[in-house]
Structures are given as structure tokens and as C-alpha cells.
Design a protein around this motif. Structure first.
Motif, short mmCIF file in Angstrom:
data_model
loop_
_atom_site.label_atom_id
_atom_site.label_comp_id
_atom_site.label_asym_id
_atom_site.label_seq_id
_atom_site.Cartn_x
_atom_site.Cartn_y
_atom_site.Cartn_z
N THR A 138 0.82 -1.21 0.00
CA THR A 138 0.00 0.00 0.00
C THR A 138 0.86 1.27 0.00
O THR A 138 0.49 2.28 0.59
CB THR A 138 -0.93 0.00 1.21
N PHE A 139 2.02 1.19 -0.67
CA PHE A 139 2.93 2.33 -0.68
C PHE A 139 2.25 3.61 -1.16
O PHE A 139 2.46 4.69 -0.62
CB PHE A 139 4.14 2.02 -1.57
N SER A 140 1.41 3.50 -2.17
CA SER A 140 0.78 4.68 -2.75
C SER A 140 -0.23 5.32 -1.79
O SER A 140 -0.73 6.41 -2.07
CB SER A 140 0.11 4.35 -4.08
N ALA A 197 9.01 16.68 1.98
CA ALA A 197 7.90 15.74 2.05
C ALA A 197 7.14 15.74 0.73
O ALA A 197 7.17 16.73 -0.02
CB ALA A 197 6.96 16.09 3.20
N ILE A 198 6.46 14.63 0.47
CA ILE A 198 5.73 14.48 -0.78
C ILE A 198 4.43 13.73 -0.51
O ILE A 198 4.40 12.83 0.34
CB ILE A 198 6.61 13.75 -1.82
N ASN A 199 3.37 14.10 -1.21
CA ASN A 199 2.10 13.44 -0.96
C ASN A 199 2.04 12.09 -1.70
O ASN A 199 2.99 11.69 -2.39
CB ASN A 199 0.93 14.34 -1.33
N TRP A 200 0.93 11.40 -1.59
CA TRP A 200 0.83 10.03 -2.09
C TRP A 200 1.05 9.93 -3.59
O TRP A 200 1.62 8.96 -4.09
CB TRP A 200 -0.53 9.44 -1.72
N SER A 201 0.62 10.94 -4.33
CA SER A 201 0.71 10.88 -5.79
C SER A 201 1.99 11.49 -6.35
O SER A 201 2.31 11.30 -7.52
CB SER A 201 -0.48 11.61 -6.40
N SER A 244 11.08 13.09 -4.80
CA SER A 244 10.22 12.48 -5.82
C SER A 244 9.91 11.07 -5.38
O SER A 244 10.51 10.54 -4.44
CB SER A 244 10.89 12.50 -7.19
N ARG A 245 8.98 10.44 -6.08
CA ARG A 245 8.62 9.07 -5.74
C ARG A 245 8.23 8.30 -6.99
O ARG A 245 7.77 8.89 -7.98
CB ARG A 245 7.49 9.04 -4.71
N ASP A 246 8.41 6.99 -6.91
CA ASP A 246 8.00 6.08 -7.97
C ASP A 246 7.13 5.01 -7.30
O ASP A 246 7.66 4.09 -6.67
CB ASP A 246 9.22 5.47 -8.65
N ASN A 247 5.84 5.14 -7.44
CA ASN A 247 4.94 4.21 -6.74
C ASN A 247 5.02 2.79 -7.31
O ASN A 247 4.71 1.83 -6.60
CB ASN A 247 3.51 4.73 -6.81
N LYS A 306 7.74 1.35 -7.95
CA LYS A 306 8.94 0.75 -7.34
C LYS A 306 8.93 0.87 -5.83
O LYS A 306 9.93 0.53 -5.18
CB LYS A 306 10.19 1.42 -7.90
N ASN A 307 7.85 1.38 -5.27
CA ASN A 307 7.78 1.55 -3.80
C ASN A 307 8.96 2.36 -3.26
O ASN A 307 9.49 2.05 -2.18
CB ASN A 307 7.73 0.19 -3.09
N THR A 308 9.36 3.37 -3.98
CA THR A 308 10.58 4.09 -3.64
C THR A 308 10.35 5.60 -3.64
O THR A 308 9.68 6.13 -4.53
CB THR A 308 11.71 3.74 -4.63
N VAL A 309 10.95 6.26 -2.66
CA VAL A 309 11.00 7.71 -2.62
C VAL A 309 12.47 8.13 -2.70
O VAL A 309 13.35 7.43 -2.19
CB VAL A 309 10.31 8.26 -1.35
N TYR A 310 12.70 9.23 -3.39
CA TYR A 310 14.07 9.70 -3.63
C TYR A 310 14.27 11.10 -3.06
O TYR A 310 13.32 11.88 -2.92
CB TYR A 310 14.36 9.75 -5.13
N LEU A 311 15.52 11.39 -2.76
CA LEU A 311 15.90 12.75 -2.40
C LEU A 311 17.16 13.09 -3.19
O LEU A 311 18.24 12.57 -2.89
CB LEU A 311 16.14 12.91 -0.90
N GLN A 312 16.99 13.89 -4.23
CA GLN A 312 18.13 14.36 -5.01
C GLN A 312 18.70 15.60 -4.33
O GLN A 312 17.98 16.59 -4.14
CB GLN A 312 17.70 14.70 -6.44
N MET A 313 19.97 15.53 -3.97
CA MET A 313 20.61 16.61 -3.23
C MET A 313 21.74 17.20 -4.08
O MET A 313 22.71 16.50 -4.38
CB MET A 313 21.15 16.10 -1.89
#
Length: 122
Positions: free
Chosen positions: A28-30, A50-54, A71-74, A76-83
């Protein structure tokens, strides 16, 4: 419980870039909003992004606005932080967190990862 595993930390020179990833083991990652927080030695944990579900709504701390991107890729169940344009003051352990709402308040998050170390040298 919802396991979260961060990766991508390391040592980088000032001005450099890193991309953190956080994989969330749930079907239920999304359903979750996701956040990134950090804690430097001797300091309290602070909000980063922070980022919302979509992925359609994001929030950033003033200290990272314009330099970091969440950003996120639902799929892939993954959230990213580009720094980008990293500074020595970005040195900290970075944590990802999952919760019902996109929020800068760490109390709004129910699940946390173990953290990944980011060290920026001057």
C-alpha cells in the motif's frame, strides 16, 4: 510494521550531489505520504522534504529549497531525495518516514527507516 530502507548516503565534497533512495516494503505504498528528515550530531531531528501520495504536492525546508528535490515512484515503492549543491551543514543522518499526510511535523509519521549517513566535506 512497514519496513523502510534508505540507501545512497556517503562522503561528498561541498558543491557535489547525492541521491538518496528509500524502499518501502508494503503493498500500500501509494497510500502513504513520505518525508525526509535529518539529524546532525548534537542537534535535534529536522524536516527536509515531504511528498504526498501521488507525488503531485511537495514541501521543503527553507534551508534546502532550490537545492534538494523529493520524488517518488509508486511502481517501485521508492521515494528519492536528489541533493545538489551540497554544503558542509547538510552533514547528517538522513531518515525517510511514511505517514498519512504530507507534513513537516515528524509526529505525523508512523514508520521510519534506520537512516543513512551523508557527510559533506569543505
Amino acid at each position: 510494521q512497514v519496513p523502510l530502507v534508505e540507501s545512497g548516503g556517503g562522503l561528498v565534497q561541498a558543491g557535489g550531489s547525492l541521491r538518496l533512495s528509500c524502499v518501502v516494503s508494503t503493498r500500500t505504498f501509494s497510500n502513504f505520504a513520505m518525508g525526509w528528515f535529518r539529524q546532525a550530531p548534537g542537534k535535534e531531528r529536522e524536516f527536509v522534504a515531504a511528498i504526498n501520495w501521488s507525488g503531485g504536492s511537495t514541501l521543503y525546508a527553507d534551508s534546502v529549497k532550490g537545492r534538494f528535490t523529493i520524488s517518488r515512484d509508486n511502481a517501485k515503492n521508492t521515494v528519492y531525495l536528489q541533493m545538489n549543491s551540497l554544503k558542509p551543514e547538510d552533514t547528517a543522518v538522513y531518515y525517510c518516514a511514511a505517514g498519512p499526510y504530507r507534513s513537516a511535523n515528524d509526529e505525523e509519521y508512523d514508520y521510519w527507516g534506520q537512516g543513512t549517513q551523508v557527510t559533506v566535506s569543505s
